[in-house]
Scaffold this active site. Sequence first.
Site, PDB file in Angstrom:
ATOM      1  N   GLY A  46     -15.822 -61.834  22.689  1.00  0.00           N
ATOM      2  CA  GLY A  46     -15.497 -60.677  21.869  1.00  0.00           C
ATOM      3  C   GLY A  46     -16.161 -59.445  22.450  1.00  0.00           C
ATOM      4  N   GLN A  51     -19.542 -50.924  22.738  1.00  0.00           N
ATOM      5  CA  GLN A  51     -20.257 -51.615  23.823  1.00  0.00           C
ATOM      6  C   GLN A  51     -19.869 -51.077  25.202  1.00  0.00           C
ATOM      7  OE1 GLN A  51     -19.266 -55.734  22.115  1.00  0.00           O
ATOM      8  NE2 GLN A  51     -21.223 -56.097  23.111  1.00  0.00           N
TER       9      GLN A  51
END
Length: 193
Positions: A46, A51
């Site tokens: 995931g 991020q």
Amino acid sequence: MALRTILTAPDPRLKKKAAAVASVDAEVRQLMDDMLETMYAAPGIGLAAPQVGELKRVVVLDIDREDVKTGPLCMANPEVIDASDEDVTYEEGCLSVPEHYSDVARPAKVTVRYLDRGGETQELTCEGLLATCVQHEIDHLDGILFIDHISSLKRNMILRKLLKARKEKERDEAEGKPATKLKMTAKEEAAEA
Ligand SMILES: [Zn+2]
């Protein structure tokens, strides 16, 4: 498609709340494709847009286990609309918290509403690892890391180790040494998201 750089903690961009996307347009689809490529390369199961430094409410997932096979899932503006009272505990990892793992308890079953890659509204009921993973990713959109669910003592220890590792890497690079290959541990097989 393009590989994006995955930010690691501590980084202020991982602690910010991401903004909803107005629609799933070509730019959002490109981001989803880049994120899938980056996630597979890592490898991880995931990845959330913050991020890779994009403060947008976009996540991608792909779980391929004996009991759960999802194929690639792209979600824009995902929200949990129903959660079970029962919790389940998984040992979680995160591509932004490399080489650290910790048990986290979360609702065992959740229903998520989101826009898919085609911009259609979908509802998905998730159980097992998928339920944990989707909640872990949605947390990222609110600036929450899995280490925010554990004791501050353990969290601070992990953050200190990550900072130390980053400084050593920067020092090695400044001295022109080749990057030290990350030591593979028994946790090599553990899921990182
Ligand atoms: Zn994560």
